[in-house]
Design a protein around this motif. Structure first.
Motif, PDB file in Angstrom:
ATOM      1  N   MET A   1       0.851  -1.173   0.000  1.00  0.00           N
ATOM      2  CA  MET A   1       0.000   0.000   0.000  1.00  0.00           C
ATOM      3  C   MET A   1       0.898   1.239   0.000  1.00  0.00           C
ATOM      4  O   MET A   1       1.829   1.323   0.782  1.00  0.00           O
ATOM      5  N   ASP A   2       0.590   2.202  -0.861  1.00  0.00           N
ATOM      6  CA  ASP A   2       1.439   3.384  -0.948  1.00  0.00           C
ATOM      7  C   ASP A   2       1.056   4.421   0.124  1.00  0.00           C
ATOM      8  O   ASP A   2       0.019   4.322   0.778  1.00  0.00           O
ATOM      9  N   GLN A   3       1.900   5.412   0.290  1.00  0.00           N
ATOM     10  CA  GLN A   3       1.749   6.428   1.322  1.00  0.00           C
ATOM     11  C   GLN A   3       0.457   7.244   1.162  1.00  0.00           C
ATOM     12  O   GLN A   3      -0.213   7.539   2.138  1.00  0.00           O
ATOM     13  N   ASN A   4       0.107   7.582  -0.061  1.00  0.00           N
ATOM     14  CA  ASN A   4      -1.116   8.354  -0.294  1.00  0.00           C
ATOM     15  C   ASN A   4      -2.357   7.597   0.156  1.00  0.00           C
ATOM     16  O   ASN A   4      -3.276   8.160   0.743  1.00  0.00           O
ATOM     17  N   ARG A   5      -2.392   6.314  -0.135  1.00  0.00           N
ATOM     18  CA  ARG A   5      -3.536   5.480   0.259  1.00  0.00           C
ATOM     19  C   ARG A   5      -3.647   5.407   1.785  1.00  0.00           C
ATOM     20  O   ARG A   5      -4.740   5.482   2.344  1.00  0.00           O
ATOM     21  N   LEU A   6      -2.518   5.300   2.447  1.00  0.00           N
ATOM     22  CA  LEU A   6      -2.526   5.266   3.917  1.00  0.00           C
ATOM     23  C   LEU A   6      -3.060   6.578   4.500  1.00  0.00           C
ATOM     24  O   LEU A   6      -3.833   6.566   5.461  1.00  0.00           O
ATOM     25  N   HIS A   7      -2.673   7.696   3.897  1.00  0.00           N
ATOM     26  CA  HIS A   7      -3.170   8.994   4.366  1.00  0.00           C
ATOM     27  C   HIS A   7      -4.677   9.133   4.149  1.00  0.00           C
ATOM     28  O   HIS A   7      -5.378   9.703   4.990  1.00  0.00           O
ATOM     29  N   GLU A   8      -5.180   8.607   3.054  1.00  0.00           N
ATOM     30  CA  GLU A   8      -6.628   8.648   2.796  1.00  0.00           C
ATOM     31  C   GLU A   8      -7.392   7.862   3.858  1.00  0.00           C
ATOM     32  O   GLU A   8      -8.406   8.321   4.384  1.00  0.00           O
ATOM     33  N   ILE A   9      -6.897   6.681   4.165  1.00  0.00           N
ATOM     34  CA  ILE A   9      -7.551   5.837   5.173  1.00  0.00           C
ATOM     35  C   ILE A   9      -7.501   6.510   6.540  1.00  0.00           C
ATOM     36  O   ILE A   9      -8.490   6.554   7.272  1.00  0.00           O
ATOM     37  N   GLU A  10      -6.347   7.050   6.882  1.00  0.00           N
ATOM     38  CA  GLU A  10      -6.186   7.714   8.168  1.00  0.00           C
ATOM     39  C   GLU A  10      -7.122   8.918   8.290  1.00  0.00           C
ATOM     40  O   GLU A  10      -7.735   9.133   9.328  1.00  0.00           O
ATOM     41  N   ALA A  11      -7.242   9.698   7.235  1.00  0.00           N
ATOM     42  CA  ALA A  11      -8.108  10.880   7.262  1.00  0.00           C
ATOM     43  C   ALA A  11      -9.563  10.487   7.493  1.00  0.00           C
ATOM     44  O   ALA A  11     -10.275  11.120   8.268  1.00  0.00           O
ATOM     45  N   ARG A  12     -10.017   9.443   6.842  1.00  0.00           N
ATOM     46  CA  ARG A  12     -11.405   8.987   7.026  1.00  0.00           C
ATOM     47  C   ARG A  12     -11.621   8.467   8.431  1.00  0.00           C
ATOM     48  O   ARG A  12     -12.637   8.727   9.060  1.00  0.00           O
ATOM     49  N   CYS A  13     -10.678   7.735   8.942  1.00  0.00           N
ATOM     50  CA  CYS A  13     -10.804   7.118  10.264  1.00  0.00           C
ATOM     51  C   CYS A  13     -10.936   8.179  11.349  1.00  0.00           C
ATOM     52  O   CYS A  13     -11.812   8.103  12.185  1.00  0.00           O
ATOM     53  N   THR A  14     -10.068   9.166  11.339  1.00  0.00           N
ATOM     54  CA  THR A  14     -10.117  10.160  12.400  1.00  0.00           C
ATOM     55  C   THR A  14     -11.330  11.061  12.279  1.00  0.00           C
ATOM     56  O   THR A  14     -11.809  11.586  13.271  1.00  0.00           O
ATOM     57  N   GLN A  15     -11.847  11.264  11.089  1.00  0.00           N
ATOM     58  CA  GLN A  15     -13.016  12.112  10.938  1.00  0.00           C
ATOM     59  C   GLN A  15     -14.288  11.405  11.390  1.00  0.00           C
ATOM     60  O   GLN A  15     -15.242  12.058  11.778  1.00  0.00           O
ATOM     61  N   GLU A  16     -14.309  10.108  11.353  1.00  0.00           N
ATOM     62  CA  GLU A  16     -15.502   9.378  11.750  1.00  0.00           C
ATOM     63  C   GLU A  16     -15.523   9.088  13.244  1.00  0.00           C
ATOM     64  O   GLU A  16     -16.555   8.751  13.788  1.00  0.00           O
ATOM     65  N   SER A  17     -14.401   9.216  13.906  1.00  0.00           N
ATOM     66  CA  SER A  17     -14.333   8.973  15.339  1.00  0.00           C
ATOM     67  C   SER A  17     -14.907  10.158  16.090  1.00  0.00           C
ATOM     68  O   SER A  17     -14.738  11.300  15.673  1.00  0.00           O
ATOM     69  N   PRO A  18     -15.576   9.892  17.225  1.00  0.00           N
ATOM     70  CA  PRO A  18     -16.060  11.026  18.017  1.00  0.00           C
ATOM     71  C   PRO A  18     -14.879  11.764  18.635  1.00  0.00           C
ATOM     72  O   PRO A  18     -13.820  11.172  18.856  1.00  0.00           O
ATOM     73  N   PRO A  19     -15.044  13.043  18.941  1.00  0.00           N
ATOM     74  CA  PRO A  19     -13.963  13.793  19.589  1.00  0.00           C
ATOM     75  C   PRO A  19     -13.580  13.137  20.915  1.00  0.00           C
ATOM     76  O   PRO A  19     -14.427  12.512  21.568  1.00  0.00           O
ATOM     77  N   HIS A  20     -12.341  13.307  21.315  1.00  0.00           N
ATOM     78  CA  HIS A  20     -11.870  12.707  22.565  1.00  0.00           C
ATOM     79  C   HIS A  20     -12.700  13.163  23.762  1.00  0.00           C
ATOM     80  O   HIS A  20     -12.991  12.373  24.660  1.00  0.00           O
ATOM     81  N   CYS A  21     -13.076  14.431  23.757  1.00  0.00           N
ATOM     82  CA  CYS A  21     -13.846  14.955  24.887  1.00  0.00           C
ATOM     83  C   CYS A  21     -15.198  14.252  25.005  1.00  0.00           C
ATOM     84  O   CYS A  21     -15.649  13.929  26.100  1.00  0.00           O
ATOM     85  N   ARG A  22     -15.833  14.021  23.886  1.00  0.00           N
ATOM     86  CA  ARG A  22     -17.134  13.351  23.917  1.00  0.00           C
ATOM     87  C   ARG A  22     -16.989  11.889  24.341  1.00  0.00           C
ATOM     88  O   ARG A  22     -17.824  11.361  25.082  1.00  0.00           O
ATOM     89  N   SER A  23     -15.933  11.247  23.895  1.00  0.00           N
ATOM     90  CA  SER A  23     -15.692   9.857  24.287  1.00  0.00           C
ATOM     91  C   SER A  23     -15.413   9.736  25.781  1.00  0.00           C
ATOM     92  O   SER A  23     -15.775   8.744  26.402  1.00  0.00           O
ATOM     93  N   ALA A  24     -14.769  10.741  26.354  1.00  0.00           N
ATOM     94  CA  ALA A  24     -14.431  10.701  27.777  1.00  0.00           C
ATOM     95  C   ALA A  24     -15.626  10.998  28.670  1.00  0.00           C
ATOM     96  O   ALA A  24     -15.643  10.616  29.841  1.00  0.00           O
TER      97      ALA A  24
END
Length: 94
Positions: free
Chosen positions: A1-24
């Motif tokens: 997997m190339d670097q660009n693909r990894l960045h795309e996956i990472e960007a989607r993952c963090t945007q779909e996660s709730p904020p840390h404050c809300r999770s806490a």
């Protein structure tokens, strides 16, 4: 997997996660939404947001140990947002 693909996956993952404050938050409170309304000078709307998640917002605001502040991403940028101060001072006066 190339670097660009990894960045795309990472960007989607963090945007779909709730904020840390809300999770806490044990009540899953939309802390960022609450703080935004308070910053805009709309404490009545902020209180309505609290009332959707907290059965007794006035009481719970006083006893909350504000775990959201300890996981706030702004901690490294000069300190977390002080939600405890906002909840207890402004909401109780409105």
């Amino acid at each position: 997997m190339d670097q660009n693909r990894l960045h795309e996956i990472e960007a989607r993952c963090t945007q779909e996660s709730p904020p840390h404050c809300r999770s806490a938050c044990p009540f899953n409170l939309d802390v960022r939404g609450f703080m935004a309304r308070m910053a805009e000078g709309r404490p009545a709307e902020a209180r309505k947001l609290l009332e959707r998640h907290l059965p007794l917002p006035g009481v719970l605001a006083r006893i909350c140990d504000h775990p959201c502040e300890s996981v706030c991403l702004r901690l490294d940028l000069g300190g977390s947002l002080a939600i405890q101060d906002r909840k207890s001072t402004r909401l109780n006066s409105s």
